[in-house]
Design an enzyme around this catalytic site. Structure first.
Site, PDB file in Angstrom:
ATOM      1  N   CYS A   1      -3.232  33.839   8.761  1.00 19.85           N
ATOM      2  CA  CYS A   1      -3.047  34.499  10.053  1.00 19.85           C
ATOM      3  C   CYS A   1      -2.801  33.496  11.163  1.00 19.85           C
ATOM      4  O   CYS A   1      -3.664  33.236  12.009  1.00 19.85           O
ATOM      5  CB  CYS A   1      -4.264  35.367  10.361  1.00 19.85           C
ATOM      6  N   GLU A   2      -1.621  32.871  11.109  1.00 21.24           N
ATOM      7  CA  GLU A   2      -1.159  31.915  12.125  1.00 21.24           C
ATOM      8  C   GLU A   2       0.354  31.972  12.082  1.00 21.24           C
ATOM      9  O   GLU A   2       0.935  31.936  10.998  1.00 21.24           O
ATOM     10  CB  GLU A   2      -1.531  30.468  11.732  1.00 21.24           C
TER      11      GLU A   2
ATOM     12  N   TYR B   1       3.802  18.881  10.916  1.00 22.22           N
ATOM     13  CA  TYR B   1       4.872  18.005  11.411  1.00 22.22           C
ATOM     14  C   TYR B   1       6.249  18.680  11.371  1.00 22.22           C
ATOM     15  O   TYR B   1       7.260  17.976  11.350  1.00 22.22           O
ATOM     16  CB  TYR B   1       5.018  16.736  10.565  1.00 22.22           C
TER      17      TYR B   1
ATOM     18  N   GLU C   1       0.829  -1.209   0.000  1.00 27.14           N
ATOM     19  CA  GLU C   1       0.000   0.000   0.000  1.00 27.14           C
ATOM     20  C   GLU C   1       0.862   1.257   0.000  1.00 27.14           C
ATOM     21  O   GLU C   1       0.792   2.059   0.923  1.00 27.14           O
ATOM     22  CB  GLU C   1      -0.867   0.017   1.276  1.00 27.14           C
ATOM     23  N   PRO C   2       1.694   1.458  -1.014  1.00 29.09           N
ATOM     24  CA  PRO C   2       2.519   2.664  -1.008  1.00 29.09           C
ATOM     25  C   PRO C   2       1.720   3.914  -1.369  1.00 29.09           C
ATOM     26  O   PRO C   2       0.826   3.860  -2.221  1.00 29.09           O
ATOM     27  CB  PRO C   2       3.577   2.388  -2.083  1.00 29.09           C
TER      28      PRO C   2
HETATM   29  C1  LIG Z   1      -1.251   6.164   4.913  1.00 26.51           C
HETATM   30  C2  LIG Z   1      -1.265   4.691   4.748  1.00 26.51           C
HETATM   31  C3  LIG Z   1      -0.503   4.089   3.769  1.00 26.51           C
HETATM   32  C4  LIG Z   1       0.459   4.850   2.890  1.00 26.51           C
HETATM   33  O1  LIG Z   1       1.516   5.397   3.615  1.00 26.51           O
HETATM   34  P1  LIG Z   1       2.696   6.143   2.844  1.00 26.51           P
HETATM   35  O2  LIG Z   1       3.638   6.522   3.915  1.00 26.51           O
HETATM   36  O3  LIG Z   1       2.111   7.304   2.156  1.00 26.51           O
HETATM   37  O4  LIG Z   1       3.281   5.152   1.887  1.00 26.51           O
HETATM   38  C5  LIG Z   1      -0.620   2.724   3.601  1.00 26.51           C
HETATM   39  N1  LIG Z   1      -1.458   1.992   4.380  1.00 26.51           N
HETATM   40  C6  LIG Z   1      -2.198   2.548   5.340  1.00 26.51           C
HETATM   41  C7  LIG Z   1      -3.098   1.695   6.152  1.00 26.51           C
HETATM   42  C8  LIG Z   1      -2.139   3.917   5.555  1.00 26.51           C
HETATM   43  O5  LIG Z   1      -2.879   4.458   6.526  1.00 26.51           O
END
Ligand SMILES: *Cc1c(COP(=O)(O)O)cnc(C)c1O
Length: 434
Positions: free
Chosen positions: A358-359, A327, A284-285
């Site tokens: 305005c922060e 962050y 899941e990138p």
């Molecule tokens: C945000 C997220 C990702 C992707 O993270 P990246 O750091 O953008 O690669 C993959 N899986 C889950 C469950 C997430 O919450």
């Protein structure tokens, strides 16, 4: 003609004095379409994807783009056309994937707070898998699916208790955070899931954080997950797929994350060694597919010299680029047009680059050496991930426009938000009742 590639951004380069995205001159886009303006390179997205594809070549693997990094339809379309699946975290994201031409079967649904309505929406669409993050969610999902006479395909997100050593807000695999179920509880929760009528257990999932620039946390997490897979399968619950999440970092400021193919060569060696190399894999990138495929063009509005600090006030702000405020994140900032003669650092001025909001938290870069004048364009780099998707209307600022560059062509994929767009849906109270 010189071609000076920007660090981390292989598809953005100076030719002569002008910054290009692929074969498109960025200064012309800023001039024509106004600023702030996000510009993405299609080739950069596809080459980031290709690194994962190379790394996973020959395996039964599915790449699910974690679309919260950048959920614009034109970006999703690029990944859908490239055959990607999607990792979603809301019903809104589901609708976007379908609108962009993504396949429901290739969607996995993550997130700690799925509502019943979102579960129904995802079941009706026929998504591939729910990544369930708590025992309570399992029970609810089972009852929602049962009511629809369906069985929801699930994997459980386990928390390997690995410290990826990133910013605490983007580290998600440690015991003390809200994501996933504890390693020690995983077997019991799998047993519960297997007993629920509305569920079909198909996999296991982990995701340990974001902007990870080292291979060790991934290798450690994989070992922890495979230990659990062995335990769960020994208890009679086969797991068809293993999902190792996302989280790979990008080069913001001399960061040196492993290339995706290098990382996956190491991870696959471990999988093979432990006998899981033929298993169906999912990843899941998010950031690593889009982060350095985008820049945000902005105009210098005012220079404000001061006794202690000089400010460079630009027309992009924390509502467009929220990562520094959220962050303390770093974005490189470079000129869109280089001066005719190279300027030595001594001849530059150090500025805090700030937006109009305005922060005091509305800063984009601290202490940057620049040689700029009002009216110049700057490019804020690494702006493809977690910028537009986090953009807001704070200070009633319209969200920026977005352009996708493809060789010498470009496409407007989002129009600048108008004031009318912003006020749509708001209602004044009828004067006779007020
Ligand atoms: C945000 C997220 C990702 C992707 O993270 P990246 O750091 O953008 O690669 C993959 N899986 C889950 C469950 C997430 O919450």
């Amino acid at each position: 003609m010189t071609s000076d590639i920007l660090p981390g951004h292989p598809h953005f380069a100076y030719r002569g004095n002008a910054l290009f995205g692929e074969d498109v001159r960025l200064g012309e886009l800023a001039q024509t379409y106004g600023t702030p303006l996000f510009v993405y390179s299609k080739a950069a997205m596809l080459s980031a994807l290709a690194a994962y594809q190379r790394g996973l070549a020959g395996r039964d693997a599915k790449i699910c783009y974690a679309m919260k990094a950048n959920s614009s339809l034109g970006v999703l379309q690029v990944f859908a056309q490239a055959g990607c699946g999607f990792d979603i975290v809301s019903g809104g994201e589901l609708a976007r994937v379908l609108a962009a031409g993504g396949e429901a079967q290739k969607i996995i649904f993550s997130g700690v707070g799925k509502t019943r309505a979102e579960m129904r929406q995802a079941l009706a669409a026929g998504i591939g898998c729910f990544n369930v993050e708590s025992e309570a969610e399992l029970e609810v999902l089972s009852s929602v699916a049962s009511a629809m006479a369906l069985r929801a395909p699930v994997s459980i997100r386990v928390n390997p208790n690995i410290d990826p050593k990133t910013h605490p807000y983007i580290s998600t695999g440690l015991k003390g955070n809200k994501f996933g179920v504890a390693h020690e509880d995983a077997l019991r929760i799998y047993q519960r899931a297997a007993s629920l009528k509305g569920l079909q257990v198909i996999g296991i999932d982990c995701h340990i954080g974001s902007q990870i620039t080292d291979t060790a946390p991934y290798l450690d997490a994989m070992d922890r997950v495979l230990d659990l897979v062995a335990t769960i399968e020994a208890a009679g619950m086969p797991l068809a797929h293993l999902d190792f999440g996302g989280g790979l970092g990008i080069d913001y400021k001399h960061d040196t994350p492993p290339a995706a193919d290098v990382l996956w060569r190491l991870l696959l060696a471990k999988l093979d060694a432990r006998g899981y190399g033929k298993r169906k894999l999912m990843i899941e990138p998010g950031r690593s597919l889009v982060g350095n495929a985008g820049v945000c063009l902005t105009e210098v509005l005012y220079l404000k010299p001061g006794e202690q600090k000089n400010f460079c006030i630009i027309d992009a702000a924390m509502n467009d680029l929220p990562r520094p405020a959220l962050y303390q994140a770093f974005h490189a900032i470079v000129p869109v047009t280089l001066p005719e003669q190279e300027v030595p650092d001594a001849a530059k001025t150090r500025y805090d680059v700030v937006g109009p909001v305005c922060e005091s938290g509305d800063w984009i870069g601290h202490d940057r050496a620049l040689r700029v004048a009002a009216g110049d364009y700057l490019a804020v780099l690494s702006a493809g991930a977690y910028c537009m998707s986090m953009a807001s209307n704070y200070n009633s600022r319209g969200r920026a426009a977005e352009i996708l560059v493809d060789r010498n062509q470009f496409h407007i994929i989002r129009q600048r938000e108008s004031i009318a767009d912003q006020m749509r849906g708001e209602i004044l109270i009828d004067a006779s009742h007020a």
